[in-house]
Design an enzyme around this catalytic site. Sequence first.
Site, short mmCIF file in Angstrom:
data_model
loop_
_atom_site.label_atom_id
_atom_site.label_comp_id
_atom_site.label_asym_id
_atom_site.label_seq_id
_atom_site.Cartn_x
_atom_site.Cartn_y
_atom_site.Cartn_z
N ASP A 185 0.88 -1.16 0.00
CA ASP A 185 0.00 0.00 0.00
C ASP A 185 0.93 1.22 0.00
OD1 ASP A 185 -2.23 1.74 0.53
OD2 ASP A 185 -1.62 1.74 2.64
N ASP A 232 -0.08 5.03 0.97
CA ASP A 232 -0.31 5.97 2.07
C ASP A 232 -0.22 5.26 3.42
OD1 ASP A 232 -0.87 8.21 0.44
OD2 ASP A 232 -2.87 7.43 0.05
N ARG A 252 -11.27 8.63 -4.08
CA ARG A 252 -11.62 10.05 -3.93
C ARG A 252 -13.14 10.25 -3.93
NH1 ARG A 252 -8.94 13.30 -8.50
NH2 ARG A 252 -7.22 12.02 -7.76
N SER A 304 -4.94 5.48 -5.07
CA SER A 304 -4.70 6.90 -5.38
C SER A 304 -4.28 7.09 -6.82
CB SER A 304 -3.62 7.48 -4.47
OG SER A 304 -3.29 8.79 -4.91
N ASN A 314 -2.89 9.61 -7.76
CA ASN A 314 -1.64 10.37 -7.66
C ASN A 314 -0.44 9.48 -7.32
OD1 ASN A 314 -2.64 13.20 -8.00
ND2 ASN A 314 -3.89 12.63 -6.24
N ASP A 326 -1.63 -0.47 6.15
CA ASP A 326 -1.77 0.19 7.45
C ASP A 326 -3.23 0.47 7.79
OD1 ASP A 326 -1.99 2.19 5.40
OD2 ASP A 326 -1.94 3.66 7.02
C1 G6P Z 1 -5.51 6.29 -0.89
C2 G6P Z 1 -5.78 7.08 0.38
C3 G6P Z 1 -7.19 7.63 0.37
C4 G6P Z 1 -7.45 8.40 -0.91
C5 G6P Z 1 -7.26 7.48 -2.10
C6 G6P Z 1 -7.47 8.19 -3.44
O1 G6P Z 1 -6.17 5.08 -0.81
O2 G6P Z 1 -5.60 6.26 1.51
O3 G6P Z 1 -7.33 8.48 1.49
O4 G6P Z 1 -8.76 8.93 -0.93
O5 G6P Z 1 -5.93 6.98 -2.06
O6 G6P Z 1 -6.44 9.12 -3.63
P1 G6P Z 1 -6.43 10.20 -4.77
O7 G6P Z 1 -5.03 10.74 -4.73
O8 G6P Z 1 -6.71 9.49 -6.06
O9 G6P Z 1 -7.46 11.21 -4.46
MG MG Z 2 -2.65 3.10 3.70
#
Ligand code: G6P
Ligand code: MG
Length: 219
Positions: free
Chosen positions: A8, A10, A48, A117, A119, A171
């Site tokens: 993972d 984050d 998101r 994510s 990103n 986590d």
């Molecule tokens: C991860 C984080 C989430 C977040 C998701 C989407 O899973 O733990 O908190 O909402 O990514 O991220 P993004 O950068 O695409 O908004």
């Molecule tokens: Mg995480």
Amino acid sequence: KPLAIVFDLDGVITDTAHLHFLAWRKVAGELGIVIDEVFNDSLKGISRGESLLRILRHGGKEGAFTRAEREQIAARKNALYVDSLRTLTPQAVLPGIRELLSALRSEQIKTGLASVSLNAPAILQALQLTPYFDFCADAARIQRSKPDPEIFLAACNGLHVSPQACIGIEDAQAGIDAINASGMRSVGIGSTLTGADLLLPTTEFLTWPRLSAFWQLDK
Ligand code: G6P
Ligand code: MG
């Protein structure tokens, strides 16, 4: 030994959860919704769009916006979040992670990323970790957030390994549940997780000797 380890992002590789929180708190505040860090925990591993739905539900405003408006709100959050990512440097890699990734290279164990994510690729770049990963599951192709195993299965698929031959590291509770549902063995980071096959307090404990011992013990 395992054929692959899937991470993972984050909370395992770097701590961007706080940056997500700051961006969501600002956007939620503009809508009159208050969120705190405890609530933010429930957004870990959640996409998101789904995060926004949960925030609106939390504030009792589920039906208050059209789909187009929600997309705009989510885009605003992302703009704030992406802006905050400018502060991210290789120093933001959590303790032990770079060492583990380089040990896995020496052991010729494949490495994958399973983050929902969009990103994630930019974050790996900013941390200068891109070369350590053999395959990153494409969040844009994932239909279901964790705890659905979809993203972990996509990572195993891209690495051409069966989930049963892999370890997943997470986590968040939704992430541990996703790993367990995928058939991989789960390693949890943190003290509040349930159901992880191995639980470690922080990323500093994530060493190859420890993962190797865990793999053999569990066989
Ligand atoms: C991860 C984080 C989430 C977040 C998701 C989407 O899973 O733990 O908190 O909402 O990514 O991220 P993004 O950068 O695409 O908004
Ligand atoms: Mg995480």
